[in-house]
Design a protein around this motif. Structure first.
Motif: not given
Length: 167
Positions: A59-75, A77-83, A85-86
């Motif tokens: 789960s921590r890997f998934e969050l880091l990977r999501l942030l690394a894929f995001s355009r500016n490395g930041a999201l 918190i609620t959007k990270a939760s939605d993406r 699906q937790v």
């Protein structure tokens, strides 16, 4: 020399018990659900073993990977939760653990004072890149079934998710 018998399959035994109890009409469903649950345990153990050197859970890997894929490395918190699906509580817990390791930081949203962003740090980015290489090599390259079986499994699970309203 006598051949060594393979250990009995606990799920096959469960099917036998289900049928013997008079539930043969739903035995295939029980076997499918139990098999998926066991496969989850097997794959999660492989993933967590591969991530252990990085002190990451999946789960921590998934969050880091999501942030690394995001355009500016930041999201937000609620959007990270939605993406992911937790629930936002789960994301907040993961953020706390990643913050403690210097892998992410919380920053105020630049235009919305009510929103907090979670941002990957340089250490977080290098960690997730290394962890991704390890996961790709040790888990994703060969999950233990053929490429054709992998595609069929993914297709079946996609159908199940679609019927459940997952997307």
């Amino acid at each position: 020399m006598a051949e060594t018998a393979e250990p009995p399959d606990p799920i096959a035994q469960a099917r036998f018990n289900w049928e013997r109890a008079g539930w043969g009409d739903v035995a295939d469903g029980m076997v499918a659900v139990t098999s998926v649950m066991r496969a989850h345990q097997i794959l999660l153990a492989r993933v967590e073993n591969a991530l252990r050197p990085y002190d990451l859970s999946f789960s921590r890997f998934e969050l880091l990977r999501l942030l690394a894929f995001s355009r500016n490395g930041a999201l937000p918190i609620t959007k990270a939760s939605d993406r992911l699906q937790v629930h936002v509580t789960s994301v907040t817990h993961a953020i706390r653990r990643l913050e403690a390791g210097g892998l992410v930081r919380r920053v105020p949203h630049p235009t919305d004072g009510r929103t907090t962003l979670v941002e990957i740090t340089d250490l977080g980015r290098s960690t997730v890149e290394d962890a991704t290489v390890t996961l790709n090599e040790k888990v994703f390259a060969d999950i233990g079934i053929s490429p054709e079986e992998t595609a069929a499994l993914s297709g079946s699970i996609e159908t199940l998710r679609r019927h459940a309203g997952d997307f």
